[in-house]
Write a protein that holds these residues in place. Structure first.
Motif, short mmCIF file in Angstrom:
data_model
loop_
_atom_site.label_atom_id
_atom_site.label_comp_id
_atom_site.label_asym_id
_atom_site.label_seq_id
_atom_site.Cartn_x
_atom_site.Cartn_y
_atom_site.Cartn_z
N LEU A 136 2.42 12.07 -5.32
CA LEU A 136 1.85 13.42 -4.76
C LEU A 136 0.14 13.20 -5.43
O LEU A 136 -0.03 12.83 -6.44
N ASP A 137 -0.71 14.08 -4.67
CA ASP A 137 -2.12 14.13 -5.27
C ASP A 137 -2.60 15.55 -5.19
O ASP A 137 -2.93 15.86 -3.89
N ALA A 138 -2.72 16.40 -6.12
CA ALA A 138 -3.25 17.69 -6.17
C ALA A 138 -4.69 17.73 -6.21
O ALA A 138 -5.30 19.04 -6.00
N ASN A 139 -5.46 16.72 -6.64
CA ASN A 139 -7.03 16.77 -6.70
C ASN A 139 -7.24 18.15 -7.58
O ASN A 139 -8.31 18.62 -7.31
N ARG A 140 -6.53 18.17 -8.64
CA ARG A 140 -7.01 19.29 -9.63
C ARG A 140 -7.00 20.88 -8.98
O ARG A 140 -7.89 21.69 -9.50
N CYS A 199 -0.88 0.08 -3.73
CA CYS A 199 -2.19 0.59 -4.03
C CYS A 199 -2.69 1.52 -3.23
O CYS A 199 -2.07 2.05 -1.94
N GLY A 200 -3.83 2.26 -3.45
CA GLY A 200 -4.19 3.28 -2.62
C GLY A 200 -5.45 2.69 -1.65
O GLY A 200 -6.37 3.43 -1.52
N LEU A 201 -5.00 1.75 -0.81
CA LEU A 201 -6.29 1.37 0.08
C LEU A 201 -5.86 1.51 1.52
O LEU A 201 -6.15 0.96 2.52
N LEU A 254 4.98 6.38 -0.43
CA LEU A 254 4.45 7.51 0.36
C LEU A 254 3.62 8.36 -0.69
O LEU A 254 3.81 8.63 -1.61
N LYS A 255 2.28 8.51 -0.19
CA LYS A 255 1.45 9.66 -0.95
C LYS A 255 1.09 10.61 -0.10
O LYS A 255 0.35 10.53 0.96
N MET A 256 1.51 11.83 -0.71
CA MET A 256 1.13 13.13 0.11
C MET A 256 0.25 14.04 -0.66
O MET A 256 0.25 14.06 -1.99
N LYS A 257 -0.98 14.35 0.09
CA LYS A 257 -1.87 15.46 -0.57
C LYS A 257 -1.24 16.83 -0.81
O LYS A 257 -0.72 17.26 0.23
N VAL A 258 -1.55 17.29 -1.66
CA VAL A 258 -0.88 18.80 -2.03
C VAL A 258 -1.79 19.51 -2.64
O VAL A 258 -2.99 19.26 -2.56
N LEU A 294 -4.77 0.64 -7.72
CA LEU A 294 -6.24 0.35 -7.31
C LEU A 294 -6.40 1.16 -6.19
O LEU A 294 -5.50 1.10 -5.12
N SER A 295 -7.35 1.77 -6.09
CA SER A 295 -7.62 2.72 -4.94
C SER A 295 -9.12 2.87 -4.57
O SER A 295 -9.99 2.44 -4.99
N SER A 296 -9.10 3.26 -3.09
CA SER A 296 -10.38 3.48 -2.43
C SER A 296 -11.03 4.94 -2.37
O SER A 296 -10.20 5.79 -2.59
N ALA A 297 -12.12 4.88 -2.24
CA ALA A 297 -12.94 6.28 -1.72
C ALA A 297 -13.23 6.21 -0.29
O ALA A 297 -14.37 6.62 -0.18
N LEU A 309 -3.47 9.71 -13.59
CA LEU A 309 -4.99 10.09 -13.71
C LEU A 309 -5.90 9.46 -12.76
O LEU A 309 -5.78 8.20 -12.58
N ASP A 310 -6.68 10.12 -12.15
CA ASP A 310 -7.66 9.68 -11.21
C ASP A 310 -8.99 10.17 -11.47
O ASP A 310 -9.82 9.62 -12.31
N GLU A 311 -9.30 11.56 -11.27
CA GLU A 311 -10.73 12.06 -11.76
C GLU A 311 -10.99 11.82 -12.91
O GLU A 311 -12.27 11.84 -13.46
N LEU A 313 0.98 -1.23 0.13
CA LEU A 313 0.00 -0.09 0.02
C LEU A 313 0.85 1.26 0.02
O LEU A 313 1.93 1.31 0.52
N ASN A 314 0.42 2.42 -0.51
CA ASN A 314 0.85 3.79 -0.25
C ASN A 314 0.51 4.42 0.96
O ASN A 314 -0.76 4.41 1.05
N GLY A 315 1.34 4.57 1.83
CA GLY A 315 1.15 5.15 3.10
C GLY A 315 0.65 6.63 2.92
O GLY A 315 1.40 7.42 2.14
N LEU A 345 -7.17 3.92 -10.20
CA LEU A 345 -8.40 3.18 -10.48
C LEU A 345 -9.09 3.03 -9.19
O LEU A 345 -8.71 2.32 -8.31
N LYS A 346 -10.35 3.81 -9.03
CA LYS A 346 -11.30 3.74 -7.91
C LYS A 346 -12.54 3.19 -8.41
O LYS A 346 -13.52 3.98 -8.91
N PRO A 347 -12.60 1.59 -8.15
CA PRO A 347 -13.96 0.96 -8.65
C PRO A 347 -15.17 1.75 -8.19
O PRO A 347 -16.31 1.96 -8.81
#
Ligand SMILES: O=C(O)CCC(=O)c1ccccc1C(=O)O
Ligand SMILES: [Mg+2]
Length: 368
Positions: free
Chosen positions: A195-199, A322-324, A164-168, A295-298, A244-246, A138-140, A268-270
């Motif tokens: 990193l994840d900037a969520n647009r 993975c993103g779990l 590691l996955k950091m929100k930016v 593979l990732s969760s919401a 790519l996510d969103e 998993l990514n922490g 990928l978030k099923p």
């Protein structure tokens, strides 16, 4: 085999502390568990958990849709072909035009029921390969102030996490870029940083951030741009790949227009894609072009996380983390033996086995 009975339950899972998800603060997660049964009293659970901001539908709207659908699901044939994930599920469910959260929940319950009824684990049921990995890294997840990130990431590394996955996009560009530089200095080369900037950035701000961290060997940045059509220039200018996510949940398949060499991963978030078969289709496209699949969760419960773990293993997506890692934000799970990682790694068969036993104390029946 057919679906002979349906029941619906509601849960509220409190977070360890208030959590920011897609731009909102939450103290708990609300969701539904759909229980399908066959004639022999096997059951299959599926989760329906619309996340405000990510899903357009509300929980109340999801309940209305399930109530409308319930009589149509009753006595529906439980086809072995559903497990092929080659279009049979879509053929069955597409005509109902379901909300993504409802559709994934029904698919999850159906596949889990098939697995229970046949005694074949989900992983083996949905894959043709018999050399599957049982272990999923998993990514922490890390977020917060620079000091909080320093403490949390050191703990994760000590525990065994290697990604590691950091929100930016939450603090200033300078502060966040500085935190990324700190992480790279602290951990050297053997840690993958995502990193994840969520647009959250305009093109100019994204470029400014990207240029500041271009020497940090970041694996990728998820969705840096409000306008994804400029992704190619972003990557060419900064040397930082995008994930790519969103974008993948959007209907028009823009991802096909982005040059492969610019894409660091498909997240990928099923639960957001709203279809197991759509997830598989995107994973196939990715693997055709050697794009890593994450593979990732919401922020769903352990029931979904175990299901997604099996899906990841069956897709051979166990090489990249993975993103779990979202399970750690919950005070408790709806499973008797909760979903967890050990040393940053999920034991997939064990997680799936555990997901068959719910802790009913956290579930309240919703009349259908
Ligand atoms: O990807 C992960 O590691 C965890 C999942 C995650 O970050 C997430 C969870 C809910 C909604 C959006 C996102 C996101 O990736 O942006
Ligand atoms: Mg993301």
């Amino acid at each position: 085999m057919k679906i002979s009975n349906l029941r619906l339950f509601r849960y509220e899972l409190p977070f360890v502390k208030a959590l920011r998800m897609v731009g909102r603060e939450h103290i708990s997660r609300l969701g539904l568990i759909l229980c399908l049964q066959d004639d022999d009293n096997h059951d299959g659970f599926g989760e329906i958990a619309p996340l405000p901001g990510l899903h357009k539908e509300s929980l109340a709207q999801a309940i209305i849709q399930i109530r409308y659908l319930a009589p149509k699901l009753k006595n529906a044939p439980l086809k072995a072909e559903f497990a092929l994930l080659d279009g049979h599920l879509s053929h069955w469910l597409e005509p109902y035009r379901l909300f993504p959260s409802v559709r994934i929940g029904i698919e999850m319950a159906t596949l889990n029921l098939l697995s229970n009824a046949t005694g074949i684990s989900l992983c083996h049921m949905i894959t043709q390969s018999n050399s599957l990995s049982s272990y999923l890294p998993l990514n922490g997840l890390i977020s917060g102030t620079q000091q909080e990130i320093k403490v949390a990431s050191t703990e994760l590394l000590f525990e065994g996490y290697r990604t590691l996955k950091m929100k930016v996009g939450r603090q200033t560009i300078e502060e966040e870029a500085d935190t990324v530089r700190m992480l790279r200095r602290l951990f050297g080369r053997d840690v993958a940083i995502r990193l994840d900037a969520n647009r959250s950035w305009s093109f100019d701000r994204a470029i400014r951030f990207g240029e500041t961290i271009s020497d940090c060997n970041v694996a990728y940045i998820e969705e840096p741009l409000m306008d994804v059509s400029r992704a190619t220039i972003f990557v060419r200018k900064t040397g930082v790949k995008i994930a790519l996510d969103e974008t993948l949940a959007e209907p028009n398949a823009i991802y096909r227009e982005i040059p492969i060499e610019c894409i660091g991963a498909f997240v990928l978030k099923p639960g957001a894609l709203g279809s197991v078969e759509k997830t598989v289709e995107l994973a196939r496209y990715a693997s055709e072009y050697n794009i890593p699949v994450v593979l990732s969760s919401a922020f769903e419960s352990g029931l979904s996380l175990a299901f997604y773990s099996s899906l990841a293993a069956s897709l051979n997506a166990t090489e990249t983390a993975c993103g779990l890692d979202t399970y750690k934000f919950f005070k408790h799970d709806i499973l008797l033996s909760r979903f967890k990682a050990k040393k940053g790694i999920v034991n997939v068969p064990e997680a799936y086995q555990n997901s068959r036993h719910l802790d009913w104390t956290y579930l309240e029946e919703v009349p259908l």
